[in-house]
Design a protein around this motif. Structure first.
Motif, short mmCIF file in Angstrom:
data_model
loop_
_atom_site.label_atom_id
_atom_site.label_comp_id
_atom_site.label_asym_id
_atom_site.label_seq_id
_atom_site.Cartn_x
_atom_site.Cartn_y
_atom_site.Cartn_z
N ALA A 1 -67.57 54.12 50.11
CA ALA A 1 -66.84 52.87 49.96
C ALA A 1 -65.38 53.08 49.60
O ALA A 1 -64.49 52.38 50.11
N VAL A 2 -65.10 54.05 48.75
CA VAL A 2 -63.72 54.27 48.32
C VAL A 2 -62.88 54.78 49.48
O VAL A 2 -61.77 54.29 49.72
N ARG A 3 -63.38 55.77 50.21
CA ARG A 3 -62.66 56.29 51.36
C ARG A 3 -62.42 55.20 52.39
O ARG A 3 -61.33 55.08 52.97
N CYS A 4 -63.42 54.38 52.60
CA CYS A 4 -63.30 53.29 53.56
C CYS A 4 -62.22 52.30 53.11
O CYS A 4 -61.38 51.87 53.90
N ALA A 5 -62.21 51.97 51.82
CA ALA A 5 -61.22 51.03 51.29
C ALA A 5 -59.81 51.61 51.39
O ALA A 5 -58.84 50.89 51.67
N GLU A 6 -59.68 52.91 51.19
CA GLU A 6 -58.38 53.56 51.32
C GLU A 6 -57.85 53.41 52.74
O GLU A 6 -56.66 53.09 52.97
N LEU A 7 -58.72 53.66 53.72
CA LEU A 7 -58.31 53.55 55.13
C LEU A 7 -57.98 52.11 55.50
O LEU A 7 -57.01 51.86 56.22
N VAL A 8 -58.79 51.17 55.02
CA VAL A 8 -58.54 49.77 55.32
C VAL A 8 -57.19 49.33 54.75
O VAL A 8 -56.39 48.70 55.45
N ARG A 9 -56.95 49.65 53.50
CA ARG A 9 -55.68 49.25 52.88
C ARG A 9 -54.49 49.86 53.63
O ARG A 9 -53.51 49.18 53.92
N ALA A 10 -54.60 51.16 53.93
CA ALA A 10 -53.50 51.83 54.63
C ALA A 10 -53.28 51.22 56.01
O ALA A 10 -52.12 51.02 56.43
N ALA A 11 -54.34 50.93 56.73
CA ALA A 11 -54.23 50.36 58.07
C ALA A 11 -53.60 48.98 58.03
O ALA A 11 -52.77 48.62 58.89
N LEU A 12 -53.97 48.17 57.06
CA LEU A 12 -53.39 46.83 56.94
C LEU A 12 -51.90 46.91 56.61
O LEU A 12 -51.09 46.18 57.19
N VAL A 13 -51.55 47.79 55.69
CA VAL A 13 -50.13 47.94 55.34
C VAL A 13 -49.34 48.44 56.55
O VAL A 13 -48.24 47.94 56.84
N ASP A 14 -49.88 49.41 57.28
CA ASP A 14 -49.21 49.93 58.48
C ASP A 14 -49.02 48.85 59.54
O ASP A 14 -48.07 48.89 60.32
N ALA A 15 -49.94 47.88 59.55
CA ALA A 15 -49.85 46.80 60.52
C ALA A 15 -48.93 45.67 60.06
O ALA A 15 -48.79 44.65 60.75
N GLY A 16 -48.31 45.87 58.91
CA GLY A 16 -47.36 44.87 58.40
C GLY A 16 -48.01 43.73 57.65
O GLY A 16 -47.36 42.71 57.41
N VAL A 17 -49.26 43.92 57.24
CA VAL A 17 -49.97 42.86 56.51
C VAL A 17 -49.67 43.00 55.01
O VAL A 17 -49.86 44.07 54.43
N THR A 18 -49.21 41.93 54.40
CA THR A 18 -48.98 41.93 52.96
C THR A 18 -50.28 41.65 52.25
O THR A 18 -50.98 40.69 52.55
N LEU A 19 -50.64 42.52 51.30
CA LEU A 19 -51.88 42.37 50.55
C LEU A 19 -51.62 41.69 49.23
O LEU A 19 -50.87 42.19 48.39
#
Length: 249
Positions: free
Chosen positions: A227-245
């Protein structure tokens, strides 16, 4: 876009998931309130850690079913379910107050989540509990569900949620956990699905069709393997796509 995860799902000496690591990655924490998982000390610990990180705390309420992790259907009378949801809300809110914050939203867990998506009686009990406790409290649920419709009709704020790590049927509902395709386990695929939800408001169903997925929050399951690795990738992918979290709450 908000990124939420189910946390505090251990009980006693049993721990499930890495709450501390996930709290560094998400913007909202769905904290178990003691009925399907969690206990007083766990609630306190997660509320304190979430507050330190500026993560919004939400009450993840469920059936009174520790043995089944809240994933078994229970037929409740309206008043009983309403009052048990209120009980869970109040318990978590007490621990939030210790750290000068409060419960920011409510999200049903497991079988209650799925039943309330289509059953008017149980959905109405959830809506009544939230309305009685705090009419300003947002309700996190599936878009277009019976729960979403009843909550909106009662004047509650509804926040639509999508699941990057769960399979979808062509009608927009989740694939039942016992069925093939229920879980998406490849972290790269989960990340790609999260980006699609956030930027296109769509998701690919198990039959390959593209269906609408208009959401304000994306959920990752804290009890899933990796779960942690998956969350890391999701967060990074969203930020790279210009999505503000940021938390919707």
């Amino acid at each position: 876009m908000d990124l939420n995860a189910d946390l505090g799902e251990g009980f006693g000496i049993w721990r499930l998931g890495d709450d501390a690591a996930l709290l560094d990655l998400v913007t909202s924490a769905n904290v178990a309130c003691g009925f399907h998982a969690g206990d007083a000390s766990t609630m306190r610990r997660v509320c304190e850690a979430a507050t330190e990180r500026g993560v919004a705390v939400g009450a993840q309420v469920g059936y009174r079913d520790l043995a089944g992790f809240g994933r078994r259907h229970i037929a409740y009378a309206f008043a009983e379910l309403r009052d048990e949801v209120t009980y869970q809300l109040g318990a978590l809110d007490a621990f939030c107050r210790l750290f000068h914050t409060r419960v920011r939203y409510l999200k049903p867990h497991g079988a209650l989540y799925h039943v309330a998506a289509c059953d008017e009686a149980q959905a109405a009990a959830l809506v009544a509990a939230v309305g009685d406790y705090d009419h300003e409290l947002p309700l996190l649920c599936s878009p277009g569900s019976v729960l979403a419709q009843l909550a909106a009709g009662a004047g509650l704020r509804v926040v639509a949620e999508g699941f990057a790590d769960r399979g979808y049927l062509p009608n927009g509902s989740l694939v039942p956990r016992a069925a093939p395709g229920a879980l998406v386990t490849d972290p790269e695929e989960v990340a790609a699905r999260a980006v699609r939800m956030a930027t296109e408001q769509t998701v690919v169903a198990v039959d390959g069709s593209v269906i609408p997925c208009p959401v304000e929050s994306i959920c990752l399951h804290g009890d899933a393997p990796g779960a942690v690795r998956c969350a890391e990738l999701v967060r990074a992918a969203l930020v790279d796509a210009g999505v503000t979290l940021t938390s919707f709450a």
